[in-house]
Motif scaffolding. Structure first.
Motif, mmCIF file in Angstrom:
data_model
loop_
_atom_site.group_PDB
_atom_site.id
_atom_site.type_symbol
_atom_site.label_atom_id
_atom_site.label_comp_id
_atom_site.label_asym_id
_atom_site.label_seq_id
_atom_site.Cartn_x
_atom_site.Cartn_y
_atom_site.Cartn_z
ATOM 1 N N ARG A 65 -23.440 -0.914 -16.894
ATOM 2 C CA ARG A 65 -23.336 -1.064 -15.435
ATOM 3 C C ARG A 65 -22.951 0.247 -14.772
ATOM 4 O O ARG A 65 -23.467 0.584 -13.702
ATOM 5 C CB ARG A 65 -22.319 -2.152 -15.093
ATOM 6 C CG ARG A 65 -22.792 -3.538 -15.434
ATOM 7 C CD ARG A 65 -21.743 -4.574 -15.123
ATOM 8 N NE ARG A 65 -22.158 -5.875 -15.592
ATOM 9 C CZ ARG A 65 -21.327 -6.832 -15.970
ATOM 10 N NH1 ARG A 65 -20.026 -6.634 -15.930
ATOM 11 N NH2 ARG A 65 -21.785 -7.986 -16.382
ATOM 12 N N ASP A 66 -22.053 0.986 -15.385
ATOM 13 C CA ASP A 66 -21.676 2.303 -14.860
ATOM 14 C C ASP A 66 -22.882 3.226 -14.795
ATOM 15 O O ASP A 66 -23.050 3.976 -13.834
ATOM 16 C CB ASP A 66 -20.586 2.948 -15.718
ATOM 17 C CG ASP A 66 -19.204 2.383 -15.458
ATOM 18 O OD1 ASP A 66 -19.033 1.635 -14.466
ATOM 19 O OD2 ASP A 66 -18.302 2.690 -16.258
ATOM 20 N N GLN A 67 -23.736 3.167 -15.820
ATOM 21 C CA GLN A 67 -24.923 4.030 -15.836
ATOM 22 C C GLN A 67 -25.889 3.644 -14.721
ATOM 23 O O GLN A 67 -26.469 4.506 -14.079
ATOM 24 C CB GLN A 67 -25.617 3.968 -17.200
ATOM 25 C CG GLN A 67 -26.748 4.952 -17.330
ATOM 26 C CD GLN A 67 -26.285 6.392 -17.137
ATOM 27 O OE1 GLN A 67 -25.380 6.843 -17.808
ATOM 28 N NE2 GLN A 67 -26.916 7.100 -16.216
ATOM 29 N N VAL A 68 -26.055 2.350 -14.487
ATOM 30 C CA VAL A 68 -26.918 1.895 -13.395
ATOM 31 C C VAL A 68 -26.388 2.425 -12.064
ATOM 32 O O VAL A 68 -27.151 2.956 -11.238
ATOM 33 C CB VAL A 68 -27.023 0.351 -13.371
ATOM 34 C CG1 VAL A 68 -27.667 -0.142 -12.088
ATOM 35 C CG2 VAL A 68 -27.798 -0.142 -14.583
ATOM 36 N N LEU A 69 -25.087 2.312 -11.846
ATOM 37 C CA LEU A 69 -24.497 2.818 -10.607
ATOM 38 C C LEU A 69 -24.653 4.330 -10.484
ATOM 39 O O LEU A 69 -24.946 4.841 -9.401
ATOM 40 C CB LEU A 69 -23.017 2.424 -10.529
ATOM 41 C CG LEU A 69 -22.741 0.941 -10.344
ATOM 42 C CD1 LEU A 69 -21.244 0.661 -10.457
ATOM 43 C CD2 LEU A 69 -23.284 0.456 -9.013
ATOM 44 N N ALA A 70 -24.464 5.048 -11.583
ATOM 45 C CA ALA A 70 -24.629 6.502 -11.561
ATOM 46 C C ALA A 70 -26.075 6.871 -11.235
ATOM 47 O O ALA A 70 -26.332 7.805 -10.458
ATOM 48 C CB ALA A 70 -24.208 7.108 -12.897
ATOM 49 N N ASP A 71 -27.022 6.144 -11.807
ATOM 50 C CA ASP A 71 -28.439 6.394 -11.523
ATOM 51 C C ASP A 71 -28.761 6.115 -10.060
ATOM 52 O O ASP A 71 -29.492 6.879 -9.416
ATOM 53 C CB ASP A 71 -29.339 5.548 -12.430
ATOM 54 C CG ASP A 71 -29.258 5.949 -13.895
ATOM 55 O OD1 ASP A 71 -28.743 7.054 -14.202
ATOM 56 O OD2 ASP A 71 -29.692 5.134 -14.743
ATOM 57 N N ALA A 75 -30.055 8.827 -7.298
ATOM 58 C CA ALA A 75 -31.276 8.599 -6.520
ATOM 59 C C ALA A 75 -31.001 8.741 -5.032
ATOM 60 O O ALA A 75 -31.790 9.357 -4.302
ATOM 61 C CB ALA A 75 -31.853 7.229 -6.841
ATOM 62 N N LEU A 76 -29.874 8.219 -4.574
ATOM 63 C CA LEU A 76 -29.512 8.346 -3.160
ATOM 64 C C LEU A 76 -29.287 9.799 -2.778
ATOM 65 O O LEU A 76 -29.721 10.243 -1.714
ATOM 66 C CB LEU A 76 -28.251 7.524 -2.856
ATOM 67 C CG LEU A 76 -28.422 6.019 -2.784
ATOM 68 C CD1 LEU A 76 -27.066 5.335 -2.643
ATOM 69 C CD2 LEU A 76 -29.334 5.635 -1.616
ATOM 70 N N GLN A 77 -28.619 10.539 -3.635
ATOM 71 C CA GLN A 77 -28.357 11.943 -3.347
ATOM 72 C C GLN A 77 -29.652 12.751 -3.310
ATOM 73 O O GLN A 77 -29.798 13.637 -2.492
ATOM 74 C CB GLN A 77 -27.389 12.523 -4.376
ATOM 75 C CG GLN A 77 -25.981 12.011 -4.191
ATOM 76 C CD GLN A 77 -25.020 12.509 -5.260
ATOM 77 O OE1 GLN A 77 -25.434 12.997 -6.308
ATOM 78 N NE2 GLN A 77 -23.739 12.371 -4.996
#
Length: 81
Positions: A65-71, A75-77
């Protein structure tokens, strides 16, 4: 401090005995990061402790889940630039 922690880890499977508690998740992750950054030498008891913590299904799900949030954050950045 590390000596005290490592001594406690070497006494049993988890810091407070036979069952894992939240403190084990905290220290398991912290020790994993510290080892990744070379802040202490490898130690068989500590390595086994880290493996016990990081191989738990809940820990694995949390890292996924942390990796999904980091991805998503990356993407937003990249969209903003």
């Amino acid at each position: 401090m590390l000596k005290t922690l490592f001594d406690q880890i070497s006494k049993g499977p988890y810091l407070l005995g036979d069952k894992p508690y939240a403190v084990d998740l905290l220290w398991g992750m912290s020790l994993k990061w510290c080892r990744m950054f070379g802040l202490f030498d490898s130690n068989p008891a500590v390595d086994a402790y880290i493996e016990r913590i990081t191989s738990r299904p809940a820990f694995i799900r949390t890292e996924e889940r942390d990796q999904v949030l980091a991805d998503q954050q990356a993407a937003l950045q990249s969209q903003e630039s």
